[in-house]
Design a protein around this motif. Structure first.
Motif, PDB file in Angstrom:
ATOM      1  N   THR A  88      15.482   5.274  25.808  1.00  0.00           N
ATOM      2  CA  THR A  88      13.636   5.041  25.297  1.00  0.00           C
ATOM      3  C   THR A  88      12.565   4.451  25.185  1.00  0.00           C
ATOM      4  O   THR A  88      12.195   5.050  24.871  1.00  0.00           O
ATOM      5  N   GLU A  92       9.062   6.726  23.768  1.00  0.00           N
ATOM      6  CA  GLU A  92       7.588   6.173  23.934  1.00  0.00           C
ATOM      7  C   GLU A  92       6.947   6.342  24.998  1.00  0.00           C
ATOM      8  O   GLU A  92       5.891   6.663  24.570  1.00  0.00           O
ATOM      9  N   SER A  93       7.199   6.460  26.598  1.00  0.00           N
ATOM     10  CA  SER A  93       5.945   7.431  27.258  1.00  0.00           C
ATOM     11  C   SER A  93       5.405   8.638  27.194  1.00  0.00           C
ATOM     12  O   SER A  93       4.313   8.744  27.051  1.00  0.00           O
ATOM     13  N   LYS A  95       5.581   9.919  23.557  1.00  0.00           N
ATOM     14  CA  LYS A  95       4.798  10.164  22.760  1.00  0.00           C
ATOM     15  C   LYS A  95       3.657   9.761  23.029  1.00  0.00           C
ATOM     16  O   LYS A  95       2.284  10.175  22.289  1.00  0.00           O
ATOM     17  N   ALA A  96       3.516   8.716  23.620  1.00  0.00           N
ATOM     18  CA  ALA A  96       2.511   8.140  23.811  1.00  0.00           C
ATOM     19  C   ALA A  96       1.542   8.625  25.061  1.00  0.00           C
ATOM     20  O   ALA A  96      -0.024   9.096  25.039  1.00  0.00           O
ATOM     21  N   THR A 100       6.492  15.846  22.751  1.00  0.00           N
ATOM     22  CA  THR A 100       7.560  15.641  21.108  1.00  0.00           C
ATOM     23  C   THR A 100       8.777  16.805  21.852  1.00  0.00           C
ATOM     24  O   THR A 100       9.756  16.422  21.421  1.00  0.00           O
ATOM     25  N   ALA A 125      15.652   8.550  20.190  1.00  0.00           N
ATOM     26  CA  ALA A 125      14.237   7.703  20.244  1.00  0.00           C
ATOM     27  C   ALA A 125      12.755   8.591  20.060  1.00  0.00           C
ATOM     28  O   ALA A 125      11.379   8.790  20.111  1.00  0.00           O
TER      29      ALA A 125
END
Length: 129
Positions: A88, A92-93, A95-96, A100, A125
């Motif tokens: 997860t 998140e990293s 996506k930042a 994708t 995630a």
């Protein structure tokens, strides 16, 4: 890279039998022939040790690491639960960083246990393999 080179590189590792190291090195070499990270779809590299799981998101065309995560500082849960947390976190990293879609490089490890738990958590995630 020939079989003798793979055996020589595998000999350098310690702690595991020589045949097991050589087999893993061969699997990883076979996998790396096919898996290449690009700017639009970077390579998600998973390195598994006896205690920890290290993950990097690598763009092979530029030779840079876009994101990374590991279980090194995590203390809660067993190794599989920590692998899920890393999944997860790296999603998140990614996506930042604006990523994708990725290509999974499991590093010669079989897709079971911690590797599968990590991959499932990363998919949940939002990463697409």
């Amino acid at each position: 890279m020939g079989a003798s080179t793979i055996v020589k590189r595998a000999r350098r590792s310690a702690g595991v039998s020589a045949s097991r190291r050589t087999s893993k090195a061969r699997r990883h070499f076979r996998l790396r022939k096919k898996v290449v990270g690009t700017e639009s779809r970077p390579r998600l590299v998973v390195t598994r040790s006896a205690r920890h799981l290290f993950v990097q998101l690598v763009d092979d065309t530029k030779g840079i690491t876009l994101a990374s995560a590991s279980t090194f500082k995590l203390t809660e849960g067993d190794k599989t639960a920590r692998a899920r947390q890393v999944g997860t976190a790296v999603a998140e990293s990614a996506k930042a960083a604006g990523v994708t879609k990725v290509v999974l490089d499991r590093g010669g490890n079989s897709y079971t246990g911690r590797i599968a738990a990590f991959a499932d958590a990363a998919r949940e995630a939002g990463l697409e393999f």
